[in-house]
Design a protein around this motif. Structure first.
Motif, mmCIF file in Angstrom:
data_model
loop_
_atom_site.group_PDB
_atom_site.id
_atom_site.type_symbol
_atom_site.label_atom_id
_atom_site.label_comp_id
_atom_site.label_asym_id
_atom_site.label_seq_id
_atom_site.Cartn_x
_atom_site.Cartn_y
_atom_site.Cartn_z
ATOM 1 N N GLU A 1 -20.345 21.127 5.296
ATOM 2 C CA GLU A 1 -20.099 19.701 5.514
ATOM 3 C C GLU A 1 -18.694 19.310 5.077
ATOM 4 O O GLU A 1 -18.015 18.536 5.766
ATOM 5 N N ASP A 2 -18.250 19.824 3.941
ATOM 6 C CA ASP A 2 -16.900 19.523 3.462
ATOM 7 C C ASP A 2 -15.835 20.049 4.411
ATOM 8 O O ASP A 2 -14.848 19.374 4.710
ATOM 9 N N LEU A 3 -16.047 21.261 4.897
ATOM 10 C CA LEU A 3 -15.094 21.855 5.830
ATOM 11 C C LEU A 3 -15.063 21.078 7.141
ATOM 12 O O LEU A 3 -13.990 20.802 7.690
ATOM 13 N N GLY A 4 -16.228 20.675 7.637
ATOM 14 C CA GLY A 4 -16.291 19.885 8.869
ATOM 15 C C GLY A 4 -15.610 18.533 8.701
ATOM 16 O O GLY A 4 -14.899 18.066 9.600
ATOM 17 N N GLY A 5 -15.811 17.884 7.554
ATOM 18 C CA GLY A 5 -15.156 16.603 7.292
ATOM 19 C C GLY A 5 -13.647 16.740 7.212
ATOM 20 O O GLY A 5 -12.901 15.873 7.687
ATOM 21 N N ALA A 6 -13.186 17.841 6.626
ATOM 22 C CA ALA A 6 -11.745 18.072 6.530
ATOM 23 C C ALA A 6 -11.136 18.292 7.917
ATOM 24 O O ALA A 6 -10.051 17.777 8.213
ATOM 25 N N VAL A 7 -11.829 19.023 8.769
ATOM 26 C CA VAL A 7 -11.325 19.266 10.124
ATOM 27 C C VAL A 7 -11.279 17.958 10.908
ATOM 28 O O VAL A 7 -10.297 17.675 11.605
ATOM 29 N N LYS A 8 -12.335 17.132 10.795
ATOM 30 C CA LYS A 8 -12.353 15.838 11.484
ATOM 31 C C LYS A 8 -11.226 14.945 10.996
ATOM 32 O O LYS A 8 -10.560 14.278 11.786
ATOM 33 N N GLY A 9 -11.002 14.916 9.682
ATOM 34 C CA GLY A 9 -9.921 14.108 9.129
ATOM 35 C C GLY A 9 -8.555 14.581 9.602
ATOM 36 O O GLY A 9 -7.673 13.771 9.900
ATOM 37 N N PHE A 10 -8.374 15.884 9.679
ATOM 38 C CA PHE A 10 -7.113 16.439 10.156
ATOM 39 C C PHE A 10 -6.869 16.072 11.615
ATOM 40 O O PHE A 10 -5.775 15.651 11.989
ATOM 41 N N LYS A 11 -7.905 16.197 12.452
ATOM 42 C CA LYS A 11 -7.768 15.849 13.871
ATOM 43 C C LYS A 11 -7.457 14.369 14.037
ATOM 44 O O LYS A 11 -6.628 13.997 14.865
ATOM 45 N N LYS A 12 -8.120 13.512 13.246
ATOM 46 C CA LYS A 12 -7.883 12.069 13.332
ATOM 47 C C LYS A 12 -6.454 11.745 12.900
ATOM 48 O O LYS A 12 -5.772 10.935 13.530
ATOM 49 N N GLY A 13 -5.985 12.387 11.851
ATOM 50 C CA GLY A 13 -4.618 12.170 11.396
ATOM 51 C C GLY A 13 -3.583 12.604 12.419
ATOM 52 O O GLY A 13 -2.581 11.914 12.627
ATOM 53 N N MET A 14 -3.817 13.730 13.066
ATOM 54 C CA MET A 14 -2.902 14.198 14.099
ATOM 55 C C MET A 14 -2.882 13.236 15.284
ATOM 56 O O MET A 14 -1.825 12.934 15.830
ATOM 57 N N LYS A 15 -4.057 12.732 15.676
ATOM 58 C CA LYS A 15 -4.140 11.797 16.800
ATOM 59 C C LYS A 15 -3.445 10.483 16.450
ATOM 60 O O LYS A 15 -2.705 9.917 17.261
ATOM 61 N N ASP A 16 -3.655 9.989 15.224
ATOM 62 C CA ASP A 16 -3.006 8.750 14.791
ATOM 63 C C ASP A 16 -1.485 8.909 14.755
ATOM 64 O O ASP A 16 -0.757 8.004 15.131
ATOM 65 N N ALA A 17 -1.016 10.055 14.305
ATOM 66 C CA ALA A 17 0.427 10.298 14.239
ATOM 67 C C ALA A 17 1.036 10.333 15.638
ATOM 68 O O ALA A 17 2.130 9.808 15.862
ATOM 69 N N GLN A 18 0.344 10.931 16.585
ATOM 70 C CA GLN A 18 0.842 10.976 17.960
ATOM 71 C C GLN A 18 0.832 9.587 18.580
ATOM 72 O O GLN A 18 1.751 9.213 19.297
#
Length: 76
Positions: free
Chosen positions: A30-47
């Motif tokens: 669950e922690d790893l999945g949450g970290a991946v989701k947060g990373f993807k959201k951050g990359m999308k927000d930055a773009q």
């Protein structure tokens, strides 16, 4: 001889489950999945931020000259 069969991987999985326990493995997943989701959201927000806000703005004055202003990047 160099590759592992499915039985080798099943035995390794059982040993790992016995050592760490299924609850701990579930929490790690669950922690790893949450970290991946947060990373993807951050990359999308930055773009989205870089595409939506131009680095330089231009305004045309009444006398025909162009006023160019560089926008400073602020971290929020």
């Amino acid at each position: 001889m160099g590759s592992f069969s499915i039985w080798h991987w099943l035995i390794v999985l059982v040993i790992v489950a016995l050592i760490f326990g299924t609850k701990k493995l579930r929490n790690i997943g669950e922690d790893l999945g949450g970290a991946v989701k947060g990373f993807k959201k951050g990359m999308k927000d930055a773009q989205d931020d870089s595409a939506a806000k131009p680095a330089v703005t231009q305004q045309t004055r009444d006398d025909g000259t162009v006023d160019v202003q560089a926008r400073e990047k602020t971290d929020a």
